[in-house]
Design a protein around this motif. Structure first.
Motif, PDB file in Angstrom:
ATOM      1  N   MET A 130       0.821  -1.190   0.000  1.00 43.67           N
ATOM      2  CA  MET A 130       0.000   0.000   0.000  1.00 43.67           C
ATOM      3  C   MET A 130       0.869   1.260   0.000  1.00 43.67           C
ATOM      4  SD  MET A 130      -3.194   0.299  -0.151  1.00 43.67           S
ATOM      5  CE  MET A 130      -4.532   1.380   0.133  1.00 43.67           C
ATOM      6  N   ALA A 131       2.023   1.188   0.651  1.00 43.89           N
ATOM      7  CA  ALA A 131       2.902   2.360   0.732  1.00 43.89           C
ATOM      8  C   ALA A 131       3.373   2.803  -0.648  1.00 43.89           C
ATOM      9  CB  ALA A 131       4.096   2.058   1.625  1.00 43.89           C
ATOM     10  N   TYR A 132       3.643   1.836  -1.527  1.00 44.61           N
ATOM     11  CA  TYR A 132       4.096   2.215  -2.866  1.00 44.61           C
ATOM     12  C   TYR A 132       2.957   2.776  -3.708  1.00 44.61           C
ATOM     13  CZ  TYR A 132       8.811   0.698  -2.037  1.00 44.61           C
ATOM     14  OH  TYR A 132      10.088   0.607  -1.546  1.00 44.61           O
ATOM     15  N   LEU A 133       1.733   2.389  -3.420  1.00 42.24           N
ATOM     16  CA  LEU A 133       0.588   3.019  -4.071  1.00 42.24           C
ATOM     17  C   LEU A 133       0.489   4.483  -3.632  1.00 42.24           C
ATOM     18  CD1 LEU A 133      -2.018   3.018  -5.750  1.00 42.24           C
ATOM     19  CD2 LEU A 133      -3.203   2.173  -3.721  1.00 42.24           C
ATOM     20  N   PHE A 134       0.659   4.732  -2.329  1.00 45.49           N
ATOM     21  CA  PHE A 134       0.648   6.104  -1.829  1.00 45.49           C
ATOM     22  C   PHE A 134       1.777   6.920  -2.447  1.00 45.49           C
ATOM     23  CE2 PHE A 134      -1.359   4.395   2.311  1.00 45.49           C
ATOM     24  CZ  PHE A 134      -2.636   4.549   1.792  1.00 45.49           C
ATOM     25  N   LEU A 135       2.946   6.311  -2.579  1.00 42.93           N
ATOM     26  CA  LEU A 135       4.069   7.015  -3.188  1.00 42.93           C
ATOM     27  C   LEU A 135       3.798   7.323  -4.659  1.00 42.93           C
ATOM     28  CD1 LEU A 135       6.886   8.203  -2.928  1.00 42.93           C
ATOM     29  CD2 LEU A 135       7.815   5.914  -3.379  1.00 42.93           C
ATOM     30  N   THR A 136       3.199   6.387  -5.361  1.00 40.67           N
ATOM     31  CA  THR A 136       2.839   6.617  -6.761  1.00 40.67           C
ATOM     32  C   THR A 136       1.855   7.776  -6.885  1.00 40.67           C
ATOM     33  OG1 THR A 136       3.208   4.286  -7.295  1.00 40.67           O
ATOM     34  CG2 THR A 136       1.821   5.548  -8.821  1.00 40.67           C
ATOM     35  N   LEU A 137       0.855   7.802  -6.016  1.00 38.76           N
ATOM     36  CA  LEU A 137      -0.094   8.923  -6.022  1.00 38.76           C
ATOM     37  C   LEU A 137       0.610  10.238  -5.730  1.00 38.76           C
ATOM     38  CD1 LEU A 137      -3.129   7.296  -4.173  1.00 38.76           C
ATOM     39  CD2 LEU A 137      -3.032   7.994  -6.577  1.00 38.76           C
ATOM     40  N   ALA A 138       1.535  10.225  -4.787  1.00 37.34           N
ATOM     41  CA  ALA A 138       2.289  11.438  -4.461  1.00 37.34           C
ATOM     42  C   ALA A 138       3.079  11.930  -5.673  1.00 37.34           C
ATOM     43  CB  ALA A 138       3.221  11.182  -3.282  1.00 37.34           C
ATOM     44  N   PHE A 195      -0.094  12.113   0.683  1.00 41.12           N
ATOM     45  CA  PHE A 195       0.199  10.741   0.276  1.00 41.12           C
ATOM     46  C   PHE A 195       1.675  10.390   0.472  1.00 41.12           C
ATOM     47  CE2 PHE A 195      -3.870  11.159  -2.035  1.00 41.12           C
ATOM     48  CZ  PHE A 195      -4.503  10.063  -1.473  1.00 41.12           C
ATOM     49  N   LEU A 196       2.569  11.360   0.281  1.00 41.65           N
ATOM     50  CA  LEU A 196       3.975  11.113   0.559  1.00 41.65           C
ATOM     51  C   LEU A 196       4.165  10.788   2.040  1.00 41.65           C
ATOM     52  CD1 LEU A 196       6.906  11.015  -0.421  1.00 41.65           C
ATOM     53  CD2 LEU A 196       7.020  13.496  -0.008  1.00 41.65           C
ATOM     54  N   SER A 197       3.476  11.518   2.905  1.00 32.40           N
ATOM     55  CA  SER A 197       3.605  11.255   4.343  1.00 32.40           C
ATOM     56  C   SER A 197       3.090   9.862   4.702  1.00 32.40           C
ATOM     57  CB  SER A 197       2.876  12.323   5.162  1.00 32.40           C
ATOM     58  OG  SER A 197       1.473  12.160   5.086  1.00 32.40           O
ATOM     59  N   LEU A 198       2.033   9.418   4.040  1.00 31.70           N
ATOM     60  CA  LEU A 198       1.532   8.064   4.291  1.00 31.70           C
ATOM     61  C   LEU A 198       2.537   7.013   3.842  1.00 31.70           C
ATOM     62  CD1 LEU A 198      -2.237   8.330   3.247  1.00 31.70           C
ATOM     63  CD2 LEU A 198      -1.265   8.402   5.559  1.00 31.70           C
ATOM     64  N   SER A 199       3.173   7.254   2.714  1.00 30.46           N
ATOM     65  CA  SER A 199       4.155   6.287   2.223  1.00 30.46           C
ATOM     66  C   SER A 199       5.359   6.201   3.159  1.00 30.46           C
ATOM     67  CB  SER A 199       4.606   6.631   0.801  1.00 30.46           C
ATOM     68  OG  SER A 199       5.486   7.731   0.780  1.00 30.46           O
ATOM     69  N   LEU A 200       5.683   7.315   3.826  1.00 33.95           N
ATOM     70  CA  LEU A 200       6.853   7.342   4.706  1.00 33.95           C
ATOM     71  C   LEU A 200       6.660   6.566   6.005  1.00 33.95           C
ATOM     72  CD1 LEU A 200       7.991  11.034   4.223  1.00 33.95           C
ATOM     73  CD2 LEU A 200       9.083   8.953   3.334  1.00 33.95           C
ATOM     74  N   LYS A 201       5.436   6.110   6.252  1.00 30.63           N
ATOM     75  CA  LYS A 201       5.220   5.242   7.408  1.00 30.63           C
ATOM     76  C   LYS A 201       5.918   3.902   7.225  1.00 30.63           C
ATOM     77  CE  LYS A 201       0.733   7.034   8.910  1.00 30.63           C
ATOM     78  NZ  LYS A 201      -0.681   6.672   9.136  1.00 30.63           N
ATOM     79  N   THR A 202       6.120   3.502   5.970  1.00 30.43           N
ATOM     80  CA  THR A 202       6.698   2.195   5.662  1.00 30.43           C
ATOM     81  C   THR A 202       8.002   2.289   4.882  1.00 30.43           C
ATOM     82  OG1 THR A 202       4.465   1.294   5.549  1.00 30.43           O
ATOM     83  CG2 THR A 202       6.211  -0.034   4.588  1.00 30.43           C
ATOM     84  N   ILE A 203       8.053   3.158   3.897  1.00 26.91           N
ATOM     85  CA  ILE A 203       9.222   3.260   3.024  1.00 26.91           C
ATOM     86  C   ILE A 203      10.247   4.182   3.680  1.00 26.91           C
ATOM     87  CG2 ILE A 203      10.027   3.906   0.724  1.00 26.91           C
ATOM     88  CD1 ILE A 203       7.114   3.537  -0.252  1.00 26.91           C
ATOM     89  N   VAL A 227      14.810   6.400   0.344  1.00 26.40           N
ATOM     90  CA  VAL A 227      14.286   5.654  -0.802  1.00 26.40           C
ATOM     91  C   VAL A 227      13.053   6.358  -1.373  1.00 26.40           C
ATOM     92  CG1 VAL A 227      13.253   3.471  -1.532  1.00 26.40           C
ATOM     93  CG2 VAL A 227      15.212   3.472   0.010  1.00 26.40           C
ATOM     94  N   ALA A 228      12.122   6.719  -0.504  1.00 26.19           N
ATOM     95  CA  ALA A 228      10.893   7.378  -0.961  1.00 26.19           C
ATOM     96  C   ALA A 228      11.209   8.687  -1.665  1.00 26.19           C
ATOM     97  CB  ALA A 228       9.956   7.618   0.218  1.00 26.19           C
ATOM     98  N   TYR A 229      12.099   9.475  -1.069  1.00 29.94           N
ATOM     99  CA  TYR A 229      12.412  10.772  -1.662  1.00 29.94           C
ATOM    100  C   TYR A 229      13.150  10.614  -2.983  1.00 29.94           C
ATOM    101  CZ  TYR A 229      13.403  15.695  -2.025  1.00 29.94           C
ATOM    102  OH  TYR A 229      13.466  16.985  -2.468  1.00 29.94           O
TER     103      TYR A 229
END
Length: 109
Positions: A1-9, A45-53, A57-59
């Motif tokens: 799910m985190a990568y979906l949030f990152l994709t949306l971001a 959405f970036l903040s949600l992805s950062l809970k896991t990623i 890496v996320a940035y």
């Protein structure tokens, strides 16, 4: 799910940047609103992805894919010139993200 949030971001950040271009220096109200709304949603959405990623890496993914998408849109829709040096620079950014994700312990979850 985190990568979906990152994709949306990433998609929202790219949309926000396009709106910013269309705002002509924040002089056109509708693109200004589009810029603000898409950036707020992007950071959410970036903040949600950062809970896991991991942050690095996320940035890296967020920035690199935003650069690639932004350049594609600039060339296709805004007729921006894209030369060899720009291609090499973007390829190096993408290569850096690939190395980070495949070979760095920083990408471990």
């Amino acid at each position: 799910m985190a990568y979906l949030f990152l994709t949306l971001a990433i998609l929202l950040e790219t949309a926000g940047t396009v709106c910013m271009k269309l705002s002509e220096g924040f002089t056109r109200p509708l693109p200004v609103v589009g810029t603000c709304v898409t950036y707020i949603a992007c950071f959410y959405f970036l903040s949600l992805s950062l809970k896991t990623i991991p942050l690095g890496v996320a940035y890296a993914l967020w920035a690199a894919l935003g650069i690639v998408l932004g350049n594609i849109i600039a060339v296709v829709f805004f007729k921006q010139h894209f030369d060899f040096a720009a291609g090499i620079g973007i390829a190096l950014i993408v290569a850096g993200v690939v190395v980070l994700n495949l070979f760095s312990s920083a990408s471990a979850h």
